[in-house]
Design an enzyme around this catalytic site. Structure first.
Site, mmCIF file in Angstrom:
data_model
loop_
_atom_site.group_PDB
_atom_site.id
_atom_site.type_symbol
_atom_site.label_atom_id
_atom_site.label_comp_id
_atom_site.label_asym_id
_atom_site.label_seq_id
_atom_site.Cartn_x
_atom_site.Cartn_y
_atom_site.Cartn_z
ATOM 1 N N ARG A 228 -3.476 6.357 1.157
ATOM 2 C CA ARG A 228 -4.033 7.535 1.846
ATOM 3 C C ARG A 228 -3.103 8.239 2.815
ATOM 4 O O ARG A 228 -3.382 9.364 3.216
ATOM 5 C CB ARG A 228 -5.318 7.131 2.583
ATOM 6 C CG ARG A 228 -6.480 6.923 1.629
ATOM 7 C CD ARG A 228 -7.652 6.276 2.323
ATOM 8 N NE ARG A 228 -7.279 4.935 2.737
ATOM 9 C CZ ARG A 228 -8.120 4.059 3.285
ATOM 10 N NH1 ARG A 228 -9.362 4.397 3.513
ATOM 11 N NH2 ARG A 228 -7.700 2.858 3.623
ATOM 12 N N ARG B 39 0.816 -1.224 0.000
ATOM 13 C CA ARG B 39 0.000 0.000 0.000
ATOM 14 C C ARG B 39 0.851 1.276 0.000
ATOM 15 O O ARG B 39 0.460 2.287 0.590
ATOM 16 C CB ARG B 39 -0.958 0.040 1.200
ATOM 17 C CG ARG B 39 -2.053 -1.004 1.168
ATOM 18 C CD ARG B 39 -3.234 -0.519 0.352
ATOM 19 N NE ARG B 39 -4.232 -1.564 0.198
ATOM 20 C CZ ARG B 39 -5.339 -1.649 0.934
ATOM 21 N NH1 ARG B 39 -5.581 -0.755 1.847
ATOM 22 N NH2 ARG B 39 -6.182 -2.624 0.723
ATOM 23 N N ASP C 228 -6.592 -2.878 -7.515
ATOM 24 C CA ASP C 228 -7.172 -3.560 -6.361
ATOM 25 C C ASP C 228 -7.395 -5.021 -6.698
ATOM 26 O O ASP C 228 -7.500 -5.380 -7.873
ATOM 27 C CB ASP C 228 -8.503 -2.912 -5.950
ATOM 28 C CG ASP C 228 -8.848 -3.272 -4.508
ATOM 29 O OD1 ASP C 228 -8.282 -2.668 -3.597
ATOM 30 O OD2 ASP C 228 -9.661 -4.201 -4.306
ATOM 31 N N ARG D 267 -6.906 11.250 -5.670
ATOM 32 C CA ARG D 267 -8.130 10.495 -5.419
ATOM 33 C C ARG D 267 -9.335 11.442 -5.481
ATOM 34 O O ARG D 267 -10.366 11.094 -6.055
ATOM 35 C CB ARG D 267 -8.017 9.836 -4.049
ATOM 36 C CG ARG D 267 -9.288 9.350 -3.434
ATOM 37 C CD ARG D 267 -9.415 7.861 -3.569
ATOM 38 N NE ARG D 267 -10.193 7.273 -2.506
ATOM 39 C CZ ARG D 267 -11.460 7.533 -2.237
ATOM 40 N NH1 ARG D 267 -12.098 8.456 -2.922
ATOM 41 N NH2 ARG D 267 -12.080 6.886 -1.292
ATOM 42 N N TYR E 147 -14.940 -11.870 -0.529
ATOM 43 C CA TYR E 147 -15.690 -10.644 -0.844
ATOM 44 C C TYR E 147 -16.900 -10.962 -1.717
ATOM 45 O O TYR E 147 -17.987 -10.398 -1.528
ATOM 46 C CB TYR E 147 -14.781 -9.605 -1.517
ATOM 47 C CG TYR E 147 -13.728 -9.094 -0.558
ATOM 48 C CD1 TYR E 147 -14.012 -8.057 0.330
ATOM 49 C CD2 TYR E 147 -12.464 -9.671 -0.500
ATOM 50 C CE1 TYR E 147 -13.061 -7.616 1.240
ATOM 51 C CE2 TYR E 147 -11.508 -9.235 0.407
ATOM 52 C CZ TYR E 147 -11.817 -8.205 1.277
ATOM 53 O OH TYR E 147 -10.882 -7.781 2.176
HETATM 54 O O1 CP3 Z 1 0.171 -1.793 -2.411
HETATM 55 C C1 CP3 Z 1 -0.137 -0.888 -3.208
HETATM 56 O O2 CP3 Z 1 0.265 0.295 -3.110
HETATM 57 C C2 CP3 Z 1 -0.978 -1.264 -4.423
HETATM 58 C C3 CP3 Z 1 -2.363 -1.022 -4.316
HETATM 59 C C4 CP3 Z 1 -3.307 -1.988 -3.616
HETATM 60 C C5 CP3 Z 1 -4.568 -1.553 -3.149
HETATM 61 N N1 CP3 Z 1 -5.271 -2.630 -2.711
HETATM 62 C C6 CP3 Z 1 -5.031 -0.166 -3.189
HETATM 63 C C7 CP3 Z 1 -6.168 0.225 -2.322
HETATM 64 C C8 CP3 Z 1 -3.231 -3.366 -3.368
HETATM 65 C C9 CP3 Z 1 -2.071 -4.322 -3.606
HETATM 66 C C10 CP3 Z 1 -4.483 -3.759 -2.813
HETATM 67 C C11 CP3 Z 1 -4.811 -5.144 -2.466
HETATM 68 C C12 CP3 Z 1 -6.034 -5.429 -1.706
HETATM 69 N N2 CP3 Z 1 -7.268 -4.856 -1.846
HETATM 70 C C13 CP3 Z 1 -6.151 -6.463 -0.747
HETATM 71 C C14 CP3 Z 1 -5.072 -7.433 -0.377
HETATM 72 C C15 CP3 Z 1 -4.009 -6.813 0.469
HETATM 73 C C16 CP3 Z 1 -4.467 -6.324 1.783
HETATM 74 O O3 CP3 Z 1 -4.363 -5.116 2.023
HETATM 75 O O4 CP3 Z 1 -4.905 -7.151 2.594
HETATM 76 C C17 CP3 Z 1 -7.482 -6.447 -0.262
HETATM 77 C C18 CP3 Z 1 -8.066 -7.358 0.804
HETATM 78 C C19 CP3 Z 1 -8.177 -5.449 -0.982
HETATM 79 C C20 CP3 Z 1 -9.620 -5.118 -0.897
HETATM 80 C C21 CP3 Z 1 -9.805 -3.736 -0.438
HETATM 81 N N3 CP3 Z 1 -9.508 -2.613 -1.195
HETATM 82 C C22 CP3 Z 1 -10.328 -3.300 0.795
HETATM 83 C C23 CP3 Z 1 -10.757 -4.221 1.929
HETATM 84 C C24 CP3 Z 1 -10.315 -1.907 0.765
HETATM 85 C C25 CP3 Z 1 -10.872 -0.964 1.783
HETATM 86 C C26 CP3 Z 1 -10.009 -0.931 2.994
HETATM 87 C C27 CP3 Z 1 -9.496 0.440 3.201
HETATM 88 O O5 CP3 Z 1 -8.313 0.536 3.552
HETATM 89 O O6 CP3 Z 1 -10.277 1.379 3.054
HETATM 90 C C28 CP3 Z 1 -9.763 -1.499 -0.474
HETATM 91 C C29 CP3 Z 1 -9.553 -0.122 -0.940
HETATM 92 C C30 CP3 Z 1 -8.167 0.273 -1.328
HETATM 93 N N4 CP3 Z 1 -7.338 -0.461 -2.118
HETATM 94 C C31 CP3 Z 1 -7.522 1.492 -1.000
HETATM 95 C C32 CP3 Z 1 -6.266 1.475 -1.635
HETATM 96 C C33 CP3 Z 1 -5.229 2.557 -1.649
HETATM 97 C C34 CP3 Z 1 -8.135 2.614 -0.207
HETATM 98 C C35 CP3 Z 1 -9.149 3.259 -1.087
HETATM 99 C C36 CP3 Z 1 -9.294 4.748 -0.877
HETATM 100 O O7 CP3 Z 1 -8.522 5.512 -1.490
HETATM 101 O O8 CP3 Z 1 -10.197 5.129 -0.135
#
Ligand code: CP3
Length: 357
Positions: A34, A30, A80, A43, A157
């Site tokens: 944010r 990540r 994602d 964003r 999911y």
């Molecule tokens: O690592 C990186 O920089 C690459 C980007 C990346 C994102 N999601 C961006 C993201 C990667 C590799 C993921 C993987 C992901 N997404 C996983 C597996 C890894 C982990 O973190 O466990 C999972 C379970 C998801 C599903 C997902 N996407 C969830 C549960 C959420 C919401 C949780 C939250 O933090 O709000 C997301 C959203 C998400 N994916 C964000 C980002 C930067 C936040 C979205 C926003 O900008 O509001």
């Protein structure tokens, strides 16, 4: 000239293959997210998280943001793991503060039978285009990581309809109607193989599978419903592109002693979360595979001096030898001050060379 000769920093790709490196490479799960004000600005410009993922120029912009700030050794595609269920037509929304919502969850054999394998060059074209664009803009500075979720993690999911605390619906399906769950995992597995191979063809130089929820299963259910499908995926990925090996990383959060079984996967590296010591993981896995991890993401709330001490502990826990990629044990938290991430990265580069002497 192929773009391989162009890669200026291959320390990450070498470490994933347990080859000699002068220092331990580092990136953060990540890393584009944010905690960075510039991410929040892009964003806001995109209007929504999904729009950000689906607009290659913006996905490229945020992918590069952490690299402009920090001397990271790898970039990771901004996207994602839920792009696949989205492409399958399940309806995906990100509600602020609630995480992802799947509007048409998969609950029955009839629901599964309606699912097709998305064409990565059609429904997921925006991801392939983002990969090509990012590679162009990176201009060989560092390698680009492509990724997907594990079929089990993505299925949680799809079935739960979003994030879950107890995974009651998917576990009920697993025990009441295992063939339905297997059918879902099978179609997700095919989709993931095609999706990752398309990312590799477009320029991803390493790939990672995120199995965030594998550890909510019993060990035997983990083998049957998560590990077996990840094994199939890694076995069917393109081995080389641009004359180079494309290393495969598999990360099951909370794997613990299951790392010993993951060591049999056809992949180059395993991710390790912060709940296992790297020295222990190295014993379980042996010297066959590289390890990626595993600073507790919460350490980054501490002062830079304290962060440096904890970085040294992780380096010492892995010990001497190649085959370590430094990372957090899971994603960076949104409230972390960016200069704390900088302190971590600087400490890895400063203190790691002696482990490679
Ligand atoms: O690592 C990186 O920089 C690459 C980007 C990346 C994102 N999601 C961006 C993201 C990667 C590799 C993921 C993987 C992901 N997404 C996983 C597996 C890894 C982990 O973190 O466990 C999972 C379970 C998801 C599903 C997902 N996407 C969830 C549960 C959420 C919401 C949780 C939250 O933090 O709000 C997301 C959203 C998400 N994916 C964000 C980002 C930067 C936040 C979205 C926003 O900008 O509001």
């Amino acid at each position: 000239m192929n773009s391989q000769s162009n890669l200026k920093n291959d320390v990450f790709l070498r470490a994933l293959q347990c080859q000699p490196v002068p220092y331990t490479p580092v990136w953060m799960m990540r890393q584009a997210g944010r905690y960075l004000p510039e991410y929040r600005a892009t964003r806001a410009k995109a209007g929504s998280f999904l729009n950000l993922c689906q607009t290659p120029e913006l996905a490229c912009e945020v992918t590069l943001q952490p690299l402009a700030r920090f001397p990271l050794d790898a970039a990771i595609l901004f996207s994602d793991i839920l792009t696949i269920p989205h492409a399958m037509g399940l309806g995906l929304q990100f509600e602020t503060g609630e995480g992802p919502v799947i509007q048409r969850p998969v609950r029955s054999a009839a629901d599964v039978s309606k699912l097709g394998v998305p064409d990565p060059y059609q429904e997921l074209r925006y991801v392939v285009d983002a990969v090509s664009l990012i590679r162009r803009e990176l201009a060989g500075r560092v390698p680009l990581i492509g990724f997907a979720g594990s079929p089990w993690t993505v299925a949680t999911y799809c079935v739960e309809g979003g994030s879950s605390r107890d995974f009651a619906k998917i576990k009920a399906m697993m025990y009441q109607e295992p063939s339905t769950l297997h059918a879902l995992l099978k179609v997700l597995t095919r989709a993931t193989i095609e999706y990752l191979n398309a990312q590799i063809a477009a320029g991803a130089q390493a790939v990672m599978l995120f199995d965030t929820w594998g550890s909510v299963l019993t060990p035997s259910a983990y083998r049957e419903f998560s590990l077996a499908y990840m094994a199939q995926i890694v076995a069917e990925l393109k081995r080389e592109a641009e004359g180079r090996v494309v290393p495969r990383v598999v990360f099951t959060k909370g794997a613990g002693p299951l790392l010993a079984e993951m060591a049999k996967l056809e992949c180059e590296a395993l991710g390790v979360d912060w709940m296992t010591d790297l020295s222990q993981a190295r014993q379980w896995v042996g010297e066959r595979k590289a390890l990626q991890g595993n600073l507790d993401p919460s350490v980054l709330y501490a002062s830079p001096d304290r962060i440096r001490e904890e970085v040294v502990k992780v380096l010492a826990s892995y010990g001497k030898g190649h085959g370590h990629v430094f990372n957090l044990g899971h994603g960076i938290h949104p409230a972390i001050p960016p200069d704390h991430a900088a302190a971590m990265i600087q400490a890895v580069h400063e203190f790691s060379p002696k482990y490679h002497a």
